[in-house]
Design an enzyme around this catalytic site. Structure first.
Site, PDB file in Angstrom:
ATOM      1  N   HIS A   1       0.875  -1.186   0.000  1.00 38.02           N
ATOM      2  CA  HIS A   1       0.000   0.000   0.000  1.00 38.02           C
ATOM      3  C   HIS A   1       0.910   1.233   0.000  1.00 38.02           C
ATOM      4  O   HIS A   1       1.758   1.384  -0.861  1.00 38.02           O
ATOM      5  CB  HIS A   1      -0.922  -0.123   1.220  1.00 38.02           C
ATOM      6  CG  HIS A   1      -2.076   0.827   1.286  1.00 38.02           C
ATOM      7  ND1 HIS A   1      -2.429   1.682   0.274  1.00 38.02           N
ATOM      8  CD2 HIS A   1      -2.978   1.048   2.287  1.00 38.02           C
ATOM      9  CE1 HIS A   1      -3.493   2.376   0.632  1.00 38.02           C
ATOM     10  NE2 HIS A   1      -3.849   2.023   1.862  1.00 38.02           N
TER      11      HIS A   1
ATOM     12  N   HIS B   1      -1.992  -2.553  -9.757  1.00 35.43           N
ATOM     13  CA  HIS B   1      -2.999  -1.961  -8.883  1.00 35.43           C
ATOM     14  C   HIS B   1      -4.227  -2.843  -8.881  1.00 35.43           C
ATOM     15  O   HIS B   1      -4.582  -3.412  -9.904  1.00 35.43           O
ATOM     16  CB  HIS B   1      -3.374  -0.543  -9.354  1.00 35.43           C
ATOM     17  CG  HIS B   1      -4.076   0.242  -8.306  1.00 35.43           C
ATOM     18  ND1 HIS B   1      -5.436   0.149  -8.107  1.00 35.43           N
ATOM     19  CD2 HIS B   1      -3.599   1.081  -7.365  1.00 35.43           C
ATOM     20  CE1 HIS B   1      -5.761   0.922  -7.086  1.00 35.43           C
ATOM     21  NE2 HIS B   1      -4.666   1.504  -6.613  1.00 35.43           N
TER      22      HIS B   1
ATOM     23  N   ASP C   1       2.699   5.491  -6.978  1.00 36.89           N
ATOM     24  CA  ASP C   1       3.940   5.560  -6.208  1.00 36.89           C
ATOM     25  C   ASP C   1       5.199   5.330  -7.014  1.00 36.89           C
ATOM     26  O   ASP C   1       6.298   5.390  -6.481  1.00 36.89           O
ATOM     27  CB  ASP C   1       3.877   4.569  -5.042  1.00 36.89           C
ATOM     28  CG  ASP C   1       2.992   5.110  -3.938  1.00 36.89           C
ATOM     29  OD1 ASP C   1       2.950   6.351  -3.796  1.00 36.89           O
ATOM     30  OD2 ASP C   1       2.350   4.328  -3.236  1.00 36.89           O
TER      31      ASP C   1
HETATM   32  N1  CMC Z   1       5.414  -7.214  -9.972  1.00 37.42           N
HETATM   33  C1  CMC Z   1       5.314  -8.450 -10.490  1.00 37.42           C
HETATM   34  N2  CMC Z   1       4.165  -9.145 -10.601  1.00 37.42           N
HETATM   35  C2  CMC Z   1       3.046  -8.551 -10.145  1.00 37.42           C
HETATM   36  C3  CMC Z   1       3.062  -7.258  -9.569  1.00 37.42           C
HETATM   37  C4  CMC Z   1       4.305  -6.594  -9.491  1.00 37.42           C
HETATM   38  N3  CMC Z   1       4.369  -5.379  -8.963  1.00 37.42           N
HETATM   39  N4  CMC Z   1       1.800  -6.919  -9.188  1.00 37.42           N
HETATM   40  C5  CMC Z   1       1.027  -7.961  -9.519  1.00 37.42           C
HETATM   41  N5  CMC Z   1       1.761  -8.939 -10.077  1.00 37.42           N
HETATM   42  C6  CMC Z   1       1.253 -10.227 -10.637  1.00 37.42           C
HETATM   43  C7  CMC Z   1       0.897 -11.193  -9.537  1.00 37.42           C
HETATM   44  O1  CMC Z   1       2.012 -11.998  -9.198  1.00 37.42           O
HETATM   45  C8  CMC Z   1      -0.215 -11.976 -10.173  1.00 37.42           C
HETATM   46  O2  CMC Z   1       0.368 -12.878 -11.093  1.00 37.42           O
HETATM   47  P1  CMC Z   1      -0.300 -14.328 -11.363  1.00 37.42           P
HETATM   48  O3  CMC Z   1      -1.649 -14.043 -11.939  1.00 37.42           O
HETATM   49  O4  CMC Z   1       0.645 -14.998 -12.297  1.00 37.42           O
HETATM   50  O5  CMC Z   1      -0.355 -14.993 -10.015  1.00 37.42           O
HETATM   51  C9  CMC Z   1      -0.964 -10.933 -10.994  1.00 37.42           C
HETATM   52  O6  CMC Z   1       0.028  -9.939 -11.303  1.00 37.42           O
HETATM   53  C10 CMC Z   1      -2.129 -10.281 -10.249  1.00 37.42           C
HETATM   54  O7  CMC Z   1      -1.643  -9.727  -9.017  1.00 37.42           O
HETATM   55  P2  CMC Z   1      -2.364  -9.795  -7.617  1.00 37.42           P
HETATM   56  O8  CMC Z   1      -1.338  -9.905  -6.546  1.00 37.42           O
HETATM   57  O9  CMC Z   1      -3.456 -10.820  -7.656  1.00 37.42           O
HETATM   58  O10 CMC Z   1      -3.050  -8.364  -7.605  1.00 37.42           O
HETATM   59  P3  CMC Z   1      -3.659  -7.613  -6.351  1.00 37.42           P
HETATM   60  O11 CMC Z   1      -4.763  -6.800  -6.864  1.00 37.42           O
HETATM   61  O12 CMC Z   1      -3.955  -8.573  -5.248  1.00 37.42           O
HETATM   62  O13 CMC Z   1      -2.442  -6.697  -5.860  1.00 37.42           O
HETATM   63  C11 CMC Z   1      -0.945  -4.866  -5.635  1.00 37.42           C
HETATM   64  C12 CMC Z   1      -2.297  -5.356  -6.174  1.00 37.42           C
HETATM   65  C13 CMC Z   1      -0.879  -3.344  -5.797  1.00 37.42           C
HETATM   66  C14 CMC Z   1      -0.818  -5.213  -4.149  1.00 37.42           C
HETATM   67  C15 CMC Z   1       0.204  -5.533  -6.445  1.00 37.42           C
HETATM   68  O14 CMC Z   1       0.111  -5.176  -7.793  1.00 37.42           O
HETATM   69  C16 CMC Z   1       1.591  -5.189  -5.891  1.00 37.42           C
HETATM   70  O15 CMC Z   1       2.064  -5.834  -4.958  1.00 37.42           O
HETATM   71  N6  CMC Z   1       2.282  -4.134  -6.455  1.00 37.42           N
HETATM   72  C17 CMC Z   1       3.536  -3.691  -5.941  1.00 37.42           C
HETATM   73  C18 CMC Z   1       3.307  -2.844  -4.698  1.00 37.42           C
HETATM   74  C19 CMC Z   1       2.788  -1.463  -5.020  1.00 37.42           C
HETATM   75  O16 CMC Z   1       3.302  -0.772  -5.881  1.00 37.42           O
HETATM   76  N7  CMC Z   1       1.760  -1.017  -4.276  1.00 37.42           N
HETATM   77  C20 CMC Z   1       1.201   0.330  -4.400  1.00 37.42           C
HETATM   78  C21 CMC Z   1      -0.219   0.313  -4.845  1.00 37.42           C
HETATM   79  S1  CMC Z   1      -0.764   1.939  -5.400  1.00 37.42           S
HETATM   80  C22 CMC Z   1      -0.624   2.966  -4.003  1.00 37.42           C
HETATM   81  C23 CMC Z   1      -1.681   2.715  -3.023  1.00 37.42           C
HETATM   82  O17 CMC Z   1      -2.853   3.085  -3.277  1.00 37.42           O
HETATM   83  O18 CMC Z   1      -1.360   2.221  -1.939  1.00 37.42           O
END
Ligand code: CMC
Length: 393
Positions: free
Chosen positions: A228, A269, A328
């Protein structure tokens, strides 16, 4: 799946009705109270946006002056609260300090406990918005071992924050207008984002009728995580670790490797599956800040980030999963160019998001459908079994 809908991570559950922020993740649209984020980011002041989020409409000139004066009136923290900071280790993470100090405010303002009185709710909201920059800057001063700087109320919200961060008793700091404008824009872009983890935390905490300072402290705790708000700090750590464009391919491979916990920070996201409109605006601010602030025109981290974005956006893995730079990805580079240390990045996010948190809390407290939040579960534990005394086990 039994009697309840199973929805881990709440991807398909609306927890409330809200009139504050609208997002269309597929189209990359973000609006506060109907106003496109692009217009607000370019034209409004942060306090104007705070008023909009809290009260539903843009203020008239008269309403704005009144609101601005009210916020200025509440910028001070009590001297006894100030002494709280001395209890923290000199190298305490400022987010750890924020969780503790903001939570403690309810012990100073007893009217905050009277949550059934709308006027008291409003005063607590004003206090939170006004005092967050003061508390944030104080947590930084504690880290660097410098004297606490009092707010100077002839300065506007963003100038005052920079003053408390960078002035010291021997030398007054005059904020660079480029820096003030950048902070104003970043704060607007971070001010609200509907039911994200920290805002949902504030609502769930508040649903038990807990006081607003305790609820916002819970929101700060949730924001701290690297998935987050902690992502802005993690992005900069990541860029420093990558170090050079020649290493990009290696890190892209790591991000794609499911056995490697490394993720591309600042990418992806839950809601935006096209692009994050905030990232587009922040990239522009980044260009502006780096071009206009001395010593930053040749910023290797920005070059690295631009290249990393380009490589990822051409990679099948990121394309297939609709992973784009989020808010971010570039914010940390701007903060760094403004002289704000990495450990303060998430604190900056918390200062801005406080406005969204209090707006949601106030909306919830006024909601006729308001009731305690109480999710259910699918039980996966042992079936009924009989107790066996320890000598028989
Ligand atoms: N790098 C590599 N792979 C990724 C990433 C990433 N940053 N984000 C998602 N994936 C992959 C994930 O491994 C999954 O792959 P698969 O379908 O093969 O298992 C797929 O994409 C879907 O991801 P998810 O984890 O199911 O998506 P989510 O909606 O649960 O998570 C997230 C969203 C923001 C937590 C995630 O994208 C992440 O960890 N990003 C990096 C951290 C980040 O930048 N966070 C800031 C968010 S914006 C600011 C805020 O509002 O806080």
């Amino acid at each position: 799946t039994g009697m309840f809908t199973y929805d881990p991570g709440f991807v398909a559950t609306a927890s409330c009705r809200s009139a504050i922020t609208y997002i269309d993740g597929d189209k990359g649209i973000l609006r506060y109270r109907g106003y496109p984020i692009e217009q607000l980011a370019k034209e409004a002041s942060f306090l104007e946006v705070a008023y909009l989020l809290m009260y539903g409409d843009l203020p008239s000139a008269e309403e704005m002056t009144k609101f601005d004066n009210t916020i200025r009136h509440h910028t001070m923290i009590k001297e006894t609260l100030k002494s709280f900071f001395d209890g923290f280790q000199y190298d305490a993470h400022p987010m750890g300090i924020m969780v503790g100090v903001v939570g403690s405010l309810s012990a100073f303002y007893h009217d905050s406990l009277d949550i059934n009185n709308p006027r008291h709710r409003e005063i607590s909201a004003h206090r939170l918005i006004a005092k967050m920059p003061t508390i944030a800057a104080a947590s930084y001063k504690h880290n660097v071992g410098e004297a606490f700087i009092y707010p100077q109320n002839d300065l506007d919200y963003c100038e005052n924050f920079l003053h408390m961060m960078f002035s010291n008793p021997c030398e007054e700091y005059t904020p660079d207008p480029v820096a003030v404008k950048a902070i104003n824009t970043l704060f607007i872009l971070h001010a609200d984002h509907e039911q994200n983890a920290s805002t949902s935390t504030v609502r769930l905490s508040g649903s038990s009728q807990a006081n607003p300072f305790a609820c916002i402290a819970a929101g700060i705790a949730s924001l701290w995580g690297p998935s987050h708000g902690g992502a802005n700090e993690a992005v900069l750590d990541m860029l420093n670790e990558i170090g050079d464009v020649s290493q990009i391919d290696k890190y892209i491979a790591k991000a794609k490797d499911k056995d490697d916990p490394f993720r591309l920070m600042g990418f992806g996201h839950r809601v935006y599956k096209n692009f994050d409109p905030r990232a587009t605006l922040i990239r522009e601010v980044c260009h502006e800040v780096l071009a206009n602030m001395k010593g930053n025109d040749d910023n290797p981290l920005f070059e690295l980030a631009l290249r990393l974005e380009q490589v990822a956006l051409e990679d099948e893995y990121f394309v297939e999963r609709k992973l784009y730079p989020n808010v971010d990805f570039y914010s940390g580079i701007i903060y760094q160019a403004l002289g704000i240390p990495t450990s303060m990045f998430t604190v900056m996010f918390a200062v801005a998001r406080t406005v969204g948190w209090v707006a949601h809390w106030m909306e919830m407290m006024d909601d006729p459908e308001f009731r305690i939040g109480r999710p259910r579960q699918l039980y996966t534990g042992a079936p009924m079994r009989d107790y066996v005394p320890v000598d028989k086990r």
